[in-house]
Design an enzyme around this catalytic site. Sequence first.
Site, PDB file in Angstrom:
ATOM      1  N   HIS A   1      25.629 -24.446  18.126  1.00  0.00           N
ATOM      2  CA  HIS A   1      26.129 -24.930  16.837  1.00  0.00           C
ATOM      3  C   HIS A   1      26.871 -23.800  16.130  1.00  0.00           C
ATOM      4  O   HIS A   1      26.386 -22.670  16.079  1.00  0.00           O
ATOM      5  CB  HIS A   1      24.976 -25.370  15.927  1.00  0.00           C
TER       6      HIS A   1
ATOM      7  N   LEU B   1      16.299 -32.782  27.193  1.00  0.00           N
ATOM      8  CA  LEU B   1      17.019 -31.501  27.131  1.00  0.00           C
ATOM      9  C   LEU B   1      16.153 -30.411  26.504  1.00  0.00           C
ATOM     10  O   LEU B   1      16.060 -29.302  27.015  1.00  0.00           O
ATOM     11  CB  LEU B   1      18.300 -31.633  26.281  1.00  0.00           C
ATOM     12  N   VAL B   2      15.521 -30.732  25.373  1.00  0.00           N
ATOM     13  CA  VAL B   2      14.712 -29.719  24.677  1.00  0.00           C
ATOM     14  C   VAL B   2      13.402 -29.484  25.431  1.00  0.00           C
ATOM     15  O   VAL B   2      12.951 -28.342  25.572  1.00  0.00           O
ATOM     16  CB  VAL B   2      14.446 -30.128  23.216  1.00  0.00           C
TER      17      VAL B   2
ATOM     18  N   CYS C   1      17.630 -27.942  14.060  1.00  0.00           N
ATOM     19  CA  CYS C   1      18.365 -26.863  14.732  1.00  0.00           C
ATOM     20  C   CYS C   1      19.337 -26.138  13.817  1.00  0.00           C
ATOM     21  O   CYS C   1      19.392 -24.904  13.791  1.00  0.00           O
ATOM     22  CB  CYS C   1      19.114 -27.412  15.948  1.00  0.00           C
TER      23      CYS C   1
ATOM     24  N   GLN D   1      28.923 -28.796  14.978  1.00  0.00           N
ATOM     25  CA  GLN D   1      27.746 -28.927  15.830  1.00  0.00           C
ATOM     26  C   GLN D   1      28.046 -29.486  17.212  1.00  0.00           C
ATOM     27  O   GLN D   1      28.875 -30.380  17.382  1.00  0.00           O
ATOM     28  CB  GLN D   1      26.697 -29.793  15.113  1.00  0.00           C
TER      29      GLN D   1
ATOM     30  N   GLY E   1      22.870 -31.444  20.649  1.00  0.00           N
ATOM     31  CA  GLY E   1      21.905 -31.734  19.598  1.00  0.00           C
ATOM     32  C   GLY E   1      21.508 -33.198  19.568  1.00  0.00           C
ATOM     33  O   GLY E   1      20.474 -33.565  19.008  1.00  0.00           O
TER      34      GLY E   1
END
EC number: 1.2.1.11
Lengths: 337, 337
Positions: free
Chosen positions: B242, B14-15, B129, B156, B160
């Site tokens: 978040h 994802l990142v 994050c 959150q 994440g």
Amino acid sequence: MKKYNVAVVGATGLVGREMLKTLSQRDFPINELKVIASERSEGKKIQFEDRELTVETVKEGTFEGIDIALFSAGSGVSKKIAPQVKSAGGIVIDNSNAFRMDSDAPLVVPEVNGEDLKNHKQIIANPNCSTIQMVMLLKPLAVKYGLKRLVINTYQAVSGAGKKAVDELIEQTKSYLNKEEIKNDNFNHQIAFNAIPQIDIFLDNDYTKEEMKMINETHKILHNPELPVTATCVRIPVIFGHGESLNIELNSNFKIEDIKELFAQTENVSVIDDPAAEKYPLQIDTENNDDVLVGRIRRDNSVESGINLWLTANNLRKGAALNAVQIAEYLIENDLV
Amino acid sequence: MKKYNVAVVGATGLVGREMLKTLSQRDFPINELKVIASERSEGKKIQFEDRELTVETVKEGTFEGIDIALFSAGSGVSKKIAPQVKSAGGIVIDNSNAFRMDSDAPLVVPEVNGEDLKNHKQIIANPNCSTIQMVMLLKPLAVKYGLKRLVINTYQAVSGAGKKAVDELIEQTKSYLNKEEIKNDNFNHQIAFNAIPQIDIFLDNDYTKEEMKMINETHKILHNPELPVTATCVRIPVIFGHGESLNIELNSNFKIEDIKELFAQTENVSVIDDPAAEKYPLQIDTENNDDVLVGRIRRDNSVESGINLWLTANNLRKGAALNAVQIAEYLIENDLV
């Protein structure tokens, strides 16, 4: 054993239905039972144990002979109709915000300040759901250590806003999954897969009414109007059960183990606190558990005598219907009806 | 303009995908671009502007000639592979927890402590994050008023925890709506229509690693290792973005309007704070907005010089990929590559 004539006002709502369920579950000593709602629901049938009840609207004489009326029909209805019950000689236990800060109306969580019922004047207020579960833990801490300051953050379920709010979360969730337009009517923003940092309306000080309820009601219930409290209330996409994170400064030193033991010995509180096993209170755990669940109890080293903890409770049960029925039970047990 | 040889390690996560998107959006001066992942993804094709890239695994010589490697492949991979980049003469900007507390590794949010990059030793850490978005607001407060104490509560998003976590929330949600059994594999409890007051593992002090990251990383980034901070981190069923509730004690008096103005003038921060119009930051607002969004700014009367505020930010962008790319940009602009 004496039996009582009981009315449930707002009987078709989420809390009203939970009140009926609770009365039955706890074998409340009922003689006559009236179920009252708005015209929209008039004539509907509600099954209560072996009785088939018919939903009535309020008419002249509706409350004649009623001993106890449990109200959950919103603040406007309470203000208008509660005085009629009182005039007819009955006691109102009101779940709305209408009378909570009236000096004449006791605001009661039976385990915490049941004795305040002894001076009741026929109108008794049930506190806000998020306040009730919190003061259940604050009271034993106040007695043993003294409270110095409190920072509250809530993670509240949509059912606190009623059945329409629950339906809207479900509908929005389906729309999101189906890549359809998300409509909001009950909430002012999307709640599916989102959080809304607003519960109830905003007041002049930029706090929401929900946040000020938590502050003001805590002062009244704990008989400590000067206690420094601040709150941030947030709605999250959870259906049932409110979560709360409390940061508490105490007035005296403590051992964390003593606090866990104190809660373990507190009536209607369960400690679920085993980090090694990744056990702590969850909102879904409150579906079939009427206790206030507390865990993640740990020292806050950022301040002297500080602790953090996390709690959950069923907002429709201990947060509303159950607490109201417990108030009625306390009245009966103490010859206050 | 000079162009750089760049590698993205963990390019299929994802990142990692967000890092590639960010490099393109910001016209990062790229010469060669390598996309690196585990064997499971080897040979996959990734489109980057007009280039078709092939996912590679790390082999001998992979990092020869690489100037900057952006890592988002977990702490274990970073510890093992980052030294290879360094040996080959390149710089690592690592999104994992592997090096954040190493005294040799700057831990940087460019708007907050970019100058810490000037002493880098080829391995640079991207903060957690939830820390990144928070220090964006704490820094201007620290400079103008000084910070006394901080109580953090987070709300959150599941992203994440990676793509599998997002998939699990969606699957559990469908199961709930279809009244099917809810399975959990990535999370240790149900996350659909529930909140989990645990992010990352528990440490000996009964705080989670996520909570201690927020405390320790804040100390390092703000160069204030004694700042009293406590945190409670909670996962809620939100996909992206978040939310955080901050209760802050300042060292000196303030006017609320001055604080709003201070944030309004802070780079890459947007103030959304209009209670009368029921406007405040939402997590869904961060999907297409790279700023840190702040609102619900109000005085906390429970303590001297206290404020409460609510912020949201995109945890994959400013909370991860964007911040990493901003670090790389800072290095280039300041001749630190």
